[in-house]
Motif scaffolding. Structure first.
Motif, short mmCIF file in Angstrom:
data_model
loop_
_atom_site.label_atom_id
_atom_site.label_comp_id
_atom_site.label_asym_id
_atom_site.label_seq_id
_atom_site.Cartn_x
_atom_site.Cartn_y
_atom_site.Cartn_z
N ALA A 81 0.85 -1.20 0.00
CA ALA A 81 0.00 0.00 0.00
C ALA A 81 0.88 1.24 0.00
N VAL A 82 1.26 1.69 -1.19
CA VAL A 82 2.17 2.83 -1.31
C VAL A 82 1.46 4.17 -1.43
N GLY A 83 0.17 4.16 -1.72
CA GLY A 83 -0.58 5.39 -1.92
C GLY A 83 -0.59 5.81 -3.38
N ARG A 84 -1.51 6.67 -3.71
CA ARG A 84 -1.73 7.04 -5.12
C ARG A 84 -0.55 7.80 -5.73
N ALA A 85 0.09 8.68 -4.98
CA ALA A 85 1.20 9.47 -5.54
C ALA A 85 2.39 8.58 -5.89
N VAL A 86 2.77 7.69 -5.00
CA VAL A 86 3.90 6.79 -5.27
C VAL A 86 3.51 5.80 -6.37
N PHE A 87 2.31 5.30 -6.33
CA PHE A 87 1.81 4.42 -7.39
C PHE A 87 2.03 5.08 -8.75
N PHE A 93 1.38 5.99 -14.48
CA PHE A 93 -0.02 6.33 -14.74
C PHE A 93 -0.76 6.33 -13.42
N GLU A 94 -1.88 7.02 -13.39
CA GLU A 94 -2.65 7.16 -12.15
C GLU A 94 -3.53 5.94 -11.90
N PRO A 95 -3.81 5.66 -10.62
CA PRO A 95 -4.63 4.49 -10.30
C PRO A 95 -5.96 4.42 -11.04
N GLN A 96 -6.59 5.56 -11.30
CA GLN A 96 -7.88 5.53 -12.00
C GLN A 96 -7.73 5.19 -13.47
N GLN A 97 -6.49 5.06 -13.97
CA GLN A 97 -6.25 4.71 -15.37
C GLN A 97 -5.96 3.22 -15.57
N ILE A 98 -6.12 2.42 -14.54
CA ILE A 98 -5.82 0.99 -14.62
C ILE A 98 -6.64 0.31 -15.71
N GLY A 118 -5.64 -1.79 -6.71
CA GLY A 118 -4.77 -0.85 -7.42
C GLY A 118 -5.33 0.56 -7.40
N SER A 119 -6.63 0.69 -7.54
CA SER A 119 -7.23 2.02 -7.57
C SER A 119 -7.08 2.76 -6.23
N ALA A 120 -6.77 2.03 -5.18
CA ALA A 120 -6.54 2.63 -3.86
C ALA A 120 -5.05 2.87 -3.61
N GLY A 121 -4.22 2.67 -4.63
CA GLY A 121 -2.79 2.93 -4.48
C GLY A 121 -1.97 1.75 -4.00
N TRP A 122 -2.45 0.54 -4.27
CA TRP A 122 -1.70 -0.67 -3.92
C TRP A 122 -0.95 -1.17 -5.15
N LEU A 123 0.33 -1.51 -4.95
CA LEU A 123 1.14 -2.16 -5.97
C LEU A 123 1.24 -3.64 -5.64
N ALA A 124 1.58 -4.44 -6.64
CA ALA A 124 1.76 -5.88 -6.45
C ALA A 124 2.91 -6.35 -7.32
#
Length: 152
Positions: A81-87, A93-98, A118-124
């Motif tokens: 959970a890195v957050g939207r800015a780090v994501f 690209f922004e989380p809403q662009q997944i 992902g839309s909440a700023g989680w990476l995997a």
């Protein structure tokens, strides 16, 4: 330190001050679906806070989450959970662009959006080997610590 397997990741996170590592197992009162997965929290009292973990390791497909194909031998996925800015900084690209992206959620050693969060700023990343998640894990840890303690 290279984090190439679950034990390396667990050892790395365990060394962070006040990191709580939970490994649900049969007989500990946790739901069976969580057994053998790993949950990482910031906790000063040794109990999980009433929030999502800052990172997890999942070792199997969940009913609503099978796109990473964790049913393959030895497969696991590190979620952070890195957050939207780090994501956005990491993936470009922004989380809403997944939904606009063609993502192979089963690819190994590739940073990607979390298939569900992902839309909440989680990476995997499935089976990291050359991908270096240390900085991302530290970022997620510090984000949770700051939220829970007010410290930056």
């Amino acid at each position: 330190m290279t984090l190439e397997d679950m034990d390396d990741i667990i050892t790395f996170v365990s060394r962070l001050e006040n990191a709580l590592v939970l490994r649900p197992q049969a007989g500990d009162g946790s739901p069976s679906i969580a057994w053998d997965d790993v949950f990482f929290y910031y906790s000063t009292d040794g109990r999980p806070p009433r929030t999502q973990p800052f990172a997890t390791i999942v070792t199997k497909n969940y009913p609503d989450d099978a796109r990473s194909r964790l049913d393959r031998p030895g497969a696991f996925r590190l979620n952070i959970a890195v957050g939207r800015a780090v994501f956005t900084h990491v993936l470009g690209f922004e989380p809403q662009q997944i939904e606009d992206r063609d993502i192979d959620y089963a690819a190994r050693d590739v940073l990607m959006p979390h298939p569900l969060y992902g839309s909440a700023g989680w990476l995997a990343v499935v089976n990291p080997s050359t991908t270096a998640p240390e900085t991302l894990l530290e970022t997620a840890y510090h984000r949770q610590r700051a939220r829970l303690t007010g410290r930056t």
